[in-house]
Design an enzyme around this catalytic site. Structure first.
Site, PDB file in Angstrom:
ATOM      1  N   LYS A 109      62.141  76.054  24.623  1.00  0.00           N
ATOM      2  CA  LYS A 109      61.748  77.401  25.048  1.00  0.00           C
ATOM      3  C   LYS A 109      62.438  78.419  24.148  1.00  0.00           C
ATOM      4  CE  LYS A 109      60.868  79.343  29.592  1.00  0.00           C
ATOM      5  NZ  LYS A 109      61.417  79.463  30.932  1.00  0.00           N
TER       6      LYS A 109
HETATM    7  C1  E4P Z   1      59.683  81.129  33.399  1.00  0.00           C
HETATM    8  O1  E4P Z   1      59.681  80.169  32.685  1.00  0.00           O
HETATM    9  C2  E4P Z   1      60.864  81.765  33.971  1.00  0.00           C
HETATM   10  O2  E4P Z   1      61.832  80.781  34.168  1.00  0.00           O
HETATM   11  C3  E4P Z   1      60.653  82.377  35.335  1.00  0.00           C
HETATM   12  O3  E4P Z   1      59.368  82.186  35.825  1.00  0.00           O
HETATM   13  C4  E4P Z   1      61.226  83.738  35.487  1.00  0.00           C
HETATM   14  O4  E4P Z   1      60.970  84.218  36.780  1.00  0.00           O
HETATM   15  P1  E4P Z   1      61.700  85.479  37.421  1.00  0.00           P
HETATM   16  O5  E4P Z   1      61.098  86.724  36.898  1.00  0.00           O
HETATM   17  O6  E4P Z   1      61.475  85.323  38.907  1.00  0.00           O
HETATM   18  O7  E4P Z   1      63.156  85.345  37.045  1.00  0.00           O
END
Ligand code: E4P
Length: 241
Positions: A109
Protein backbone atom coordinates in the site's frame (compact mmCIF):
# COMPACT_ATOMS: atom_id res chain seq x y z
CA UNK A 1 -23.66 -11.82 -24.66
CA UNK A 2 -22.39 -8.64 -26.18
CA UNK A 3 -21.85 -5.85 -23.68
CA UNK A 4 -23.54 -3.47 -26.12
CA UNK A 5 -26.68 -5.53 -25.91
CA UNK A 6 -26.29 -5.84 -22.14
CA UNK A 7 -26.79 -2.10 -21.68
CA UNK A 8 -30.26 -2.32 -23.23
CA UNK A 9 -31.47 -5.21 -21.09
CA UNK A 10 -34.04 -4.64 -18.33
CA UNK A 11 -32.55 -4.47 -14.81
CA UNK A 12 -33.91 -7.88 -13.75
CA UNK A 13 -32.16 -9.65 -16.64
CA UNK A 14 -28.95 -7.76 -15.99
CA UNK A 15 -29.02 -8.95 -12.38
CA UNK A 16 -29.43 -12.56 -13.55
CA UNK A 17 -26.47 -12.21 -15.91
CA UNK A 18 -24.33 -10.68 -13.20
CA UNK A 19 -25.17 -13.62 -10.92
CA UNK A 20 -24.47 -16.04 -13.75
CA UNK A 21 -21.07 -14.48 -14.42
CA UNK A 22 -20.44 -14.47 -10.69
CA UNK A 23 -19.50 -10.83 -10.83
CA UNK A 24 -19.89 -9.50 -7.35
CA UNK A 25 -18.39 -7.00 -4.96
CA UNK A 26 -15.91 -8.66 -2.64
CA UNK A 27 -15.57 -7.72 1.01
CA UNK A 28 -12.21 -7.18 2.69
CA UNK A 29 -11.75 -6.56 6.40
CA UNK A 30 -10.21 -3.19 7.30
CA UNK A 31 -8.43 -4.27 10.47
CA UNK A 32 -5.20 -5.55 11.96
CA UNK A 33 -6.92 -7.11 14.95
CA UNK A 34 -6.27 -10.85 14.75
CA UNK A 35 -9.38 -11.77 16.75
CA UNK A 36 -11.59 -9.69 14.42
CA UNK A 37 -9.94 -11.22 11.37
CA UNK A 38 -10.56 -14.73 12.75
CA UNK A 39 -14.20 -13.95 13.58
CA UNK A 40 -14.95 -12.32 10.21
CA UNK A 41 -13.23 -15.19 8.43
CA UNK A 42 -15.50 -17.67 10.21
CA UNK A 43 -18.51 -15.96 8.61
CA UNK A 44 -16.99 -16.94 5.25
CA UNK A 45 -17.57 -13.49 3.81
CA UNK A 46 -14.18 -11.83 3.62
CA UNK A 47 -11.53 -12.58 1.05
CA UNK A 48 -8.85 -10.06 1.92
CA UNK A 49 -7.56 -7.64 4.54
CA UNK A 50 -6.46 -4.02 4.40
CA UNK A 51 -4.40 -2.25 7.03
CA UNK A 52 -3.03 1.26 7.39
CA UNK A 53 -0.50 2.81 9.78
CA UNK A 54 -3.24 3.96 12.21
CA UNK A 55 -4.82 0.49 12.28
CA UNK A 56 -1.40 -1.11 12.82
CA UNK A 57 -0.49 1.41 15.55
CA UNK A 58 -3.80 0.70 17.33
CA UNK A 59 -2.70 -2.92 17.84
CA UNK A 60 0.78 -1.78 18.93
CA UNK A 61 2.46 -5.05 17.87
CA UNK A 62 5.29 -5.93 15.51
CA UNK A 63 4.20 -5.33 11.89
CA UNK A 64 5.78 -8.46 10.40
CA UNK A 65 4.46 -10.67 13.17
CA UNK A 66 0.91 -9.34 12.68
CA UNK A 67 1.11 -9.80 8.92
CA UNK A 68 2.37 -13.35 9.32
CA UNK A 69 -0.56 -14.19 11.61
CA UNK A 70 -2.99 -12.67 9.07
CA UNK A 71 -1.58 -14.76 6.24
CA UNK A 72 -2.26 -17.89 8.28
CA UNK A 73 -5.95 -16.96 8.60
CA UNK A 74 -6.82 -15.29 5.28
CA UNK A 75 -6.11 -16.82 1.89
CA UNK A 76 -6.36 -13.61 -0.10
CA UNK A 77 -4.79 -10.20 -0.68
CA UNK A 78 -3.43 -8.46 2.43
CA UNK A 79 -2.50 -4.80 2.09
CA UNK A 80 0.46 -3.66 4.18
CA UNK A 81 1.36 0.00 3.94
CA UNK A 82 4.82 1.53 3.72
CA UNK A 83 5.67 3.57 6.81
CA UNK A 84 4.11 7.07 6.83
CA UNK A 85 7.60 8.35 7.69
CA UNK A 86 8.95 7.02 4.40
CA UNK A 87 8.78 9.94 1.99
CA UNK A 88 11.02 9.21 -0.98
CA UNK A 89 10.18 6.78 -3.78
CA UNK A 90 13.50 4.92 -3.51
CA UNK A 91 12.80 4.15 0.17
CA UNK A 92 9.16 3.20 -0.57
CA UNK A 93 10.46 0.80 -3.23
CA UNK A 94 12.91 -0.82 -0.80
CA UNK A 95 10.24 -1.11 1.88
CA UNK A 96 7.66 -2.29 -0.65
CA UNK A 97 9.93 -5.11 -1.79
CA UNK A 98 10.39 -6.19 1.81
CA UNK A 99 6.60 -6.14 2.46
CA UNK A 100 6.00 -8.15 -0.73
CA UNK A 101 8.58 -10.73 0.34
CA UNK A 102 6.58 -11.55 3.50
CA UNK A 103 4.01 -13.65 1.61
CA UNK A 104 2.80 -14.11 -1.99
CA UNK A 105 -0.57 -12.59 -1.00
CA UNK A 106 0.97 -9.32 0.13
CA UNK A 107 -0.10 -6.08 -1.55
CA UNK A 108 2.08 -3.00 -1.03
CA UNK A 109 0.00 0.00 0.00
CA UNK A 110 1.41 3.32 -1.12
CA UNK A 111 0.22 6.91 -0.69
CA UNK A 112 -1.18 8.62 -3.78
CA UNK A 113 1.58 11.22 -3.96
CA UNK A 114 4.17 11.89 -6.69
CA UNK A 115 6.68 9.70 -4.78
CA UNK A 116 4.04 7.02 -4.23
CA UNK A 117 3.26 6.96 -7.96
CA UNK A 118 6.96 6.59 -8.82
CA UNK A 119 7.25 3.68 -6.38
CA UNK A 120 4.04 2.15 -7.78
CA UNK A 121 5.43 2.31 -11.31
CA UNK A 122 8.65 0.48 -10.34
CA UNK A 123 7.05 -2.12 -8.05
CA UNK A 124 4.27 -2.91 -10.56
CA UNK A 125 6.86 -3.56 -13.27
CA UNK A 126 8.49 -6.06 -10.91
CA UNK A 127 5.15 -7.88 -10.63
CA UNK A 128 4.52 -6.66 -7.08
CA UNK A 129 0.86 -5.91 -6.33
CA UNK A 130 0.12 -2.37 -5.19
CA UNK A 131 -2.76 -0.53 -3.54
CA UNK A 132 -2.73 3.25 -3.95
CA UNK A 133 -4.37 4.72 -0.90
CA UNK A 134 -5.76 8.06 0.29
CA UNK A 135 -7.49 8.62 -3.04
CA UNK A 136 -9.87 11.58 -2.86
CA UNK A 137 -10.34 12.49 -6.53
CA UNK A 138 -10.87 10.96 -9.96
CA UNK A 139 -7.57 12.34 -11.35
CA UNK A 140 -5.69 10.65 -8.49
CA UNK A 141 -7.41 7.34 -9.29
CA UNK A 142 -6.60 7.71 -12.99
CA UNK A 143 -2.93 8.46 -12.30
CA UNK A 144 -2.69 5.47 -9.96
CA UNK A 145 -4.20 3.21 -12.64
CA UNK A 146 -1.80 4.57 -15.26
CA UNK A 147 1.16 3.97 -12.91
CA UNK A 148 0.14 0.29 -12.82
CA UNK A 149 -1.68 0.08 -9.50
CA UNK A 150 -3.43 -3.23 -8.87
CA UNK A 151 -5.91 -1.46 -6.58
CA UNK A 152 -6.97 2.10 -5.79
CA UNK A 153 -8.57 2.98 -2.47
CA UNK A 154 -10.94 5.97 -2.58
CA UNK A 155 -12.00 7.05 0.93
CA UNK A 156 -15.78 7.55 1.15
CA UNK A 157 -16.27 8.44 4.82
CA UNK A 158 -13.54 11.07 4.96
CA UNK A 159 -15.09 12.79 1.92
CA UNK A 160 -18.52 12.75 3.56
CA UNK A 161 -16.83 14.24 6.65
CA UNK A 162 -16.03 17.41 4.69
CA UNK A 163 -19.65 17.63 3.46
CA UNK A 164 -18.92 16.20 0.02
CA UNK A 165 -20.33 13.05 -1.59
CA UNK A 166 -18.00 10.08 -1.10
CA UNK A 167 -20.21 7.67 -3.03
CA UNK A 168 -20.25 10.03 -6.02
CA UNK A 169 -16.46 9.69 -6.19
CA UNK A 170 -16.78 5.90 -6.33
CA UNK A 171 -19.44 6.19 -9.07
CA UNK A 172 -17.22 8.47 -11.17
CA UNK A 173 -14.11 6.30 -10.82
CA UNK A 174 -16.06 3.12 -11.58
CA UNK A 175 -17.65 4.69 -14.66
CA UNK A 176 -14.35 5.97 -16.06
CA UNK A 177 -12.45 2.74 -15.34
CA UNK A 178 -15.22 0.86 -17.16
CA UNK A 179 -15.18 3.18 -20.21
CA UNK A 180 -11.43 2.74 -20.64
CA UNK A 181 -11.42 -0.89 -19.57
CA UNK A 182 -8.79 -0.24 -16.89
CA UNK A 183 -7.87 -3.35 -14.94
CA UNK A 184 -7.09 -1.52 -11.69
CA UNK A 185 -9.60 -2.67 -9.06
CA UNK A 186 -11.50 -0.25 -6.86
CA UNK A 187 -11.38 -0.87 -3.12
CA UNK A 188 -14.04 1.34 -1.52
CA UNK A 189 -12.45 2.46 1.72
CA UNK A 190 -13.31 4.54 4.76
CA UNK A 191 -16.70 2.86 5.02
CA UNK A 192 -18.77 4.17 7.91
CA UNK A 193 -22.13 2.42 7.58
CA UNK A 194 -24.07 -0.30 5.81
CA UNK A 195 -25.61 2.30 3.48
CA UNK A 196 -22.12 2.96 2.07
CA UNK A 197 -21.86 -0.75 1.19
CA UNK A 198 -25.14 -0.65 -0.77
CA UNK A 199 -23.98 2.47 -2.60
CA UNK A 200 -20.63 0.88 -3.47
CA UNK A 201 -22.24 -2.32 -4.73
CA UNK A 202 -24.54 -0.30 -7.00
CA UNK A 203 -21.57 1.36 -8.69
CA UNK A 204 -20.10 -2.02 -9.63
CA UNK A 205 -16.97 -1.38 -7.53
CA UNK A 206 -14.79 -4.47 -7.12
CA UNK A 207 -14.26 -4.48 -3.36
CA UNK A 208 -15.40 -2.76 -0.18
CA UNK A 209 -13.06 -2.87 2.79
CA UNK A 210 -15.07 -2.85 5.95
CA UNK A 211 -14.33 -2.44 9.66
CA UNK A 212 -15.56 -5.35 11.81
CA UNK A 213 -18.19 -3.14 13.50
CA UNK A 214 -19.85 -2.52 10.11
CA UNK A 215 -20.01 -6.25 9.41
CA UNK A 216 -21.91 -6.58 12.69
CA UNK A 217 -24.22 -3.74 11.58
CA UNK A 218 -24.77 -5.40 8.20
CA UNK A 219 -25.98 -8.68 9.65
CA UNK A 220 -28.23 -7.07 12.24
CA UNK A 221 -31.90 -6.30 11.60
CA UNK A 222 -34.51 -5.67 14.32
CA UNK A 223 -37.14 -7.67 12.40
CA UNK A 224 -34.79 -10.67 12.25
CA UNK A 225 -34.39 -10.54 16.05
CA UNK A 226 -38.13 -9.99 16.56
CA UNK A 227 -38.98 -12.80 14.11
CA UNK A 228 -36.60 -15.23 15.78
CA UNK A 229 -38.04 -14.39 19.19
CA UNK A 230 -41.56 -15.14 17.90
CA UNK A 231 -40.44 -18.42 16.27
CA UNK A 232 -38.86 -19.41 19.57
CA UNK A 233 -41.93 -18.55 21.67
CA UNK A 234 -44.38 -20.26 19.25
CA UNK A 235 -42.20 -23.38 19.13
CA UNK A 236 -41.70 -23.60 22.89
CA UNK A 237 -45.46 -23.09 23.50
CA UNK A 238 -46.22 -26.31 21.59
CA UNK A 239 -43.12 -28.48 21.82
CA UNK A 240 -41.41 -27.17 24.94
CA UNK A 241 -37.62 -26.74 24.95
C1 E4P B 1 -8.39 1.86 3.75
O1 E4P B 1 -7.64 1.06 3.28
C2 E4P B 1 -8.22 2.51 5.05
O2 E4P B 1 -7.56 1.62 5.90
C3 E4P B 1 -9.52 2.83 5.76
O3 E4P B 1 -10.64 2.41 5.06
C4 E4P B 1 -9.57 4.20 6.34
O4 E4P B 1 -10.81 4.40 6.97
P1 E4P B 1 -11.11 5.59 7.98
O5 E4P B 1 -11.36 6.84 7.21
O6 E4P B 1 -12.34 5.14 8.73
O7 E4P B 1 -9.90 5.70 8.87
Amino acid sequence: ISFLLYDFLPLKQRERIILFLEVHMKLFLDSANIEEIKRANEFGIICGVTTNPSIIAKEGKDFKEMIQQMTQIIDGPISGEVKPTTEEAKDMIREGRSIASLHPNMVVKLPTTPEGLKACHVLSKEGIKTNLTLVFSVPQALLAARAGATYVSPFIGRIDDISMDGLQLIKDIAQIFKIYNLSTQIICASIRNAYHIIGCAKTGADIATVPYSIIEQMVKHPLTDKGLEKFKNDYIAVFGE
